[in-house]
Design a protein around this motif. Structure first.
Motif, PDB file in Angstrom:
ATOM      1  N   GLY A   1      -3.224 -18.911 -39.903  1.00 47.82           N
ATOM      2  CA  GLY A   1      -4.135 -18.157 -40.741  1.00 47.82           C
ATOM      3  C   GLY A   1      -4.273 -16.740 -40.233  1.00 47.82           C
ATOM      4  N   THR A   2      -5.470 -16.165 -40.395  1.00 48.03           N
ATOM      5  CA  THR A   2      -5.708 -14.768 -40.059  1.00 48.03           C
ATOM      6  C   THR A   2      -6.851 -14.654 -39.062  1.00 48.03           C
ATOM      7  OG1 THR A   2      -4.994 -14.093 -42.261  1.00 48.03           O
ATOM      8  CG2 THR A   2      -6.290 -12.508 -41.024  1.00 48.03           C
ATOM      9  N   PHE A   3      -6.650 -13.823 -38.048  1.00 40.47           N
ATOM     10  CA  PHE A   3      -7.721 -13.419 -37.141  1.00 40.47           C
ATOM     11  C   PHE A   3      -8.195 -12.042 -37.576  1.00 40.47           C
ATOM     12  CE2 PHE A   3      -8.523 -11.066 -32.989  1.00 40.47           C
ATOM     13  CZ  PHE A   3      -9.858 -11.435 -32.919  1.00 40.47           C
ATOM     14  N   ALA A   4      -9.511 -11.901 -37.763  1.00 41.50           N
ATOM     15  CA  ALA A   4     -10.077 -10.633 -38.219  1.00 41.50           C
ATOM     16  C   ALA A   4     -11.237 -10.239 -37.316  1.00 41.50           C
ATOM     17  CB  ALA A   4     -10.556 -10.752 -39.667  1.00 41.50           C
ATOM     18  N   LEU A   5     -11.194  -8.994 -36.826  1.00 42.85           N
ATOM     19  CA  LEU A   5     -12.285  -8.468 -36.011  1.00 42.85           C
ATOM     20  C   LEU A   5     -12.161  -6.953 -35.946  1.00 42.85           C
ATOM     21  CD1 LEU A   5     -14.718  -9.339 -34.204  1.00 42.85           C
ATOM     22  CD2 LEU A   5     -13.176  -9.212 -32.255  1.00 42.85           C
ATOM     23  N   ASP A   6     -13.293  -6.287 -35.944  1.00 37.82           N
ATOM     24  CA  ASP A   6     -13.335  -4.822 -35.799  1.00 37.82           C
ATOM     25  C   ASP A   6     -12.503  -4.113 -36.863  1.00 37.82           C
ATOM     26  OD1 ASP A   6     -14.896  -5.259 -33.568  1.00 37.82           O
ATOM     27  OD2 ASP A   6     -13.281  -4.958 -32.136  1.00 37.82           O
ATOM     28  N   GLY A   7     -12.434  -4.694 -38.046  1.00 36.95           N
ATOM     29  CA  GLY A   7     -11.729  -4.042 -39.144  1.00 36.95           C
ATOM     30  C   GLY A   7     -10.239  -4.301 -39.200  1.00 36.95           C
ATOM     31  N   GLY A   8      -9.694  -5.030 -38.239  1.00 41.09           N
ATOM     32  CA  GLY A   8      -8.263  -5.339 -38.237  1.00 41.09           C
ATOM     33  C   GLY A   8      -8.024  -6.793 -38.596  1.00 41.09           C
ATOM     34  N   GLU A   9      -6.795  -7.094 -39.033  1.00 45.25           N
ATOM     35  CA  GLU A   9      -6.406  -8.466 -39.327  1.00 45.25           C
ATOM     36  C   GLU A   9      -5.019  -8.737 -38.753  1.00 45.25           C
ATOM     37  OE1 GLU A   9      -6.624  -9.588 -43.392  1.00 45.25           O
ATOM     38  OE2 GLU A   9      -8.815  -9.477 -43.473  1.00 45.25           O
ATOM     39  N   TRP A  10      -4.849  -9.950 -38.215  1.00 45.42           N
ATOM     40  CA  TRP A  10      -3.582 -10.340 -37.608  1.00 45.42           C
ATOM     41  C   TRP A  10      -3.261 -11.772 -38.020  1.00 45.42           C
ATOM     42  CZ3 TRP A  10      -7.650  -7.904 -35.386  1.00 45.42           C
ATOM     43  CH2 TRP A  10      -7.434  -6.619 -34.854  1.00 45.42           C
ATOM     44  N   ASP A  11      -2.008 -12.052 -38.313  1.00 48.35           N
ATOM     45  CA  ASP A  11      -1.569 -13.421 -38.580  1.00 48.35           C
ATOM     46  C   ASP A  11      -1.466 -14.173 -37.255  1.00 48.35           C
ATOM     47  OD1 ASP A  11      -1.353 -12.932 -41.316  1.00 48.35           O
ATOM     48  OD2 ASP A  11       0.750 -12.312 -41.154  1.00 48.35           O
ATOM     49  N   VAL A  12      -2.025 -15.362 -37.210  1.00 48.26           N
ATOM     50  CA  VAL A  12      -2.063 -16.120 -35.958  1.00 48.26           C
ATOM     51  C   VAL A  12      -1.761 -17.592 -36.211  1.00 48.26           C
ATOM     52  CG1 VAL A  12      -3.641 -14.619 -34.655  1.00 48.26           C
ATOM     53  CG2 VAL A  12      -4.580 -16.342 -36.222  1.00 48.26           C
TER      54      VAL A  12
ATOM     55  N   ALA B   1     -11.787 -25.945 -34.912  1.00 50.81           N
ATOM     56  CA  ALA B   1     -11.363 -26.272 -36.279  1.00 50.81           C
ATOM     57  C   ALA B   1     -10.837 -25.003 -36.946  1.00 50.81           C
ATOM     58  CB  ALA B   1     -12.521 -26.860 -37.073  1.00 50.81           C
ATOM     59  N   ALA B   2      -9.533 -24.779 -36.785  1.00 54.55           N
ATOM     60  CA  ALA B   2      -8.919 -23.519 -37.191  1.00 54.55           C
ATOM     61  C   ALA B   2      -8.199 -23.665 -38.527  1.00 54.55           C
ATOM     62  CB  ALA B   2      -7.931 -23.047 -36.126  1.00 54.55           C
ATOM     63  N   HIS B   3      -8.582 -22.842 -39.478  1.00 53.26           N
ATOM     64  CA  HIS B   3      -7.809 -22.514 -40.690  1.00 53.26           C
ATOM     65  C   HIS B   3      -7.710 -23.590 -41.763  1.00 53.26           C
ATOM     66  CE1 HIS B   3      -6.707 -19.032 -38.426  1.00 53.26           C
ATOM     67  NE2 HIS B   3      -5.884 -19.668 -37.619  1.00 53.26           N
ATOM     68  N   ASP B   4      -7.506 -24.866 -41.392  1.00 49.95           N
ATOM     69  CA  ASP B   4      -7.068 -25.852 -42.386  1.00 49.95           C
ATOM     70  C   ASP B   4      -7.811 -27.169 -42.185  1.00 49.95           C
ATOM     71  OD1 ASP B   4      -5.687 -27.605 -44.069  1.00 49.95           O
ATOM     72  OD2 ASP B   4      -3.730 -26.705 -43.643  1.00 49.95           O
ATOM     73  N   ALA B   5      -8.980 -27.283 -42.815  1.00 45.39           N
ATOM     74  CA  ALA B   5      -9.793 -28.494 -42.635  1.00 45.39           C
ATOM     75  C   ALA B   5      -9.057 -29.738 -43.103  1.00 45.39           C
ATOM     76  CB  ALA B   5     -11.120 -28.335 -43.376  1.00 45.39           C
TER      77      ALA B   5
ATOM     78  N   HIS C   1     -14.729 -16.531 -32.578  1.00 43.23           N
ATOM     79  CA  HIS C   1     -13.825 -15.701 -33.365  1.00 43.23           C
ATOM     80  C   HIS C   1     -13.420 -16.476 -34.616  1.00 43.23           C
ATOM     81  CE1 HIS C   1     -12.633 -13.070 -29.684  1.00 43.23           C
ATOM     82  NE2 HIS C   1     -13.638 -12.538 -30.369  1.00 43.23           N
ATOM     83  N   ASN C   2     -13.247 -15.762 -35.705  1.00 40.39           N
ATOM     84  CA  ASN C   2     -13.106 -16.452 -36.996  1.00 40.39           C
ATOM     85  C   ASN C   2     -11.940 -17.433 -37.026  1.00 40.39           C
ATOM     86  OD1 ASN C   2     -11.203 -14.049 -37.263  1.00 40.39           O
ATOM     87  ND2 ASN C   2     -10.795 -15.096 -39.199  1.00 40.39           N
ATOM     88  N   ASP C   3     -10.857 -17.125 -36.301  1.00 41.29           N
ATOM     89  CA  ASP C   3      -9.686 -18.006 -36.383  1.00 41.29           C
ATOM     90  C   ASP C   3      -9.909 -19.341 -35.685  1.00 41.29           C
ATOM     91  OD1 ASP C   3      -9.647 -16.312 -34.052  1.00 41.29           O
ATOM     92  OD2 ASP C   3      -7.616 -16.999 -33.623  1.00 41.29           O
ATOM     93  N   HIS C   4     -10.975 -19.465 -34.909  1.00 37.29           N
ATOM     94  CA  HIS C   4     -11.281 -20.731 -34.247  1.00 37.29           C
ATOM     95  C   HIS C   4     -12.364 -21.526 -34.968  1.00 37.29           C
ATOM     96  CE1 HIS C   4      -8.954 -20.094 -30.439  1.00 37.29           C
ATOM     97  NE2 HIS C   4      -8.964 -18.869 -30.937  1.00 37.29           N
TER      98      HIS C   4
END
Length: 209
Positions: free
Chosen positions: A12-23, A41-45, A66-69
């Motif tokens: 999925g995507t990690f987003a913080l401080d205005g940036g986004e990264w595929d993770v 529980a990351a990305h895909d329940a 962090h959102n990706d976690h």
């Protein structure tokens, strides 16, 4: 039934401080044939629930917020009834992703969670995030480190809510004190061991300054 560790990778995507990264994130399931806990529980329940295979989910444990976690945590909790557990120091990060849904319970340093006859000891390891925790399972010779310690060094500290000297202190004082043979199961990438990482502490400190 002996406790075991199951593993899946979600993307999925990690987003913080205005940036986004595929993770790609490691999701760890600890339990036996009847009950389990999920670590991050990351990305895909749906994928995580499928990996549980009908086992009773006792808790969704967040190593940090962090959102990706945590992005799939509310959905997984809704379908399984399991509580979401987070260290309270990470509530500001949690609220960035889930402003309308609070965690169900708190994690505290020294707390022990029991699942399938084994213990998960909560180690508060701030630095990557203020409420970051690692989960040490002595009966499984394993520590789940989230984004605190990876194969090759500490987690990133270049963004909001993070601090390099703090993460180095957490690793030195809490993780490197564990037995050398302890498997380190990380939030991203390959596993390692405490013994493999311990000799490099001074290198990390030098590199980080």
């Amino acid at each position: 039934m002996a406790a075991r560790i199951d593993h899946l990778v979600t993307s999925g995507t990690f987003a913080l401080d205005g940036g986004e990264w595929d993770v790609d994130n490691n999701v760890w399931i600890v339990g036996d044939d009847t009950e389990a806990v999920v670590i991050d529980a990351a990305h895909d329940a749906a994928a995580i629930e499928a990996a549980l295979g009908g086992r009773t989910l006792r808790a969704i444990i967040c190593t940090h917020a962090h959102n990706d976690h945590i992005d799939a945590a509310p959905a997984l909790a809704a379908t399984t009834g399991a509580p979401v557990l987070l260290h309270p120091d990470d509530l500001p990060l949690w609220k960035q992703t889930h402003p309308d849904r609070a965690p169900d319970g708190e994690l505290a340093d020294g707390q022990e969670l029991e699942i399938a006859g084994i213990r998960l000891q909560v180690l508060h390891t701030p630095g990557h995030a203020p409420g970051a925790v690692c989960l040490y399972a002595p009966e499984l010779d394993t520590v789940f480190t989230g984004d605190t310690l990876f194969q090759g060094g500490p987690g990133a500290t270049g963004r909001s809510f993070s601090h390099f000297p703090t993460i180095v202190a957490s690793i030195r004082d809490r993780l490197l004190a564990l037995p050398a043979e302890t498997s380190v199961r990380t939030g991203h990438g390959d596993s390692t061991t405490i013994g493999a990482e311990a000799p490099h502490l001074q290198e990390w400190i030098t590199r980080g300054h």
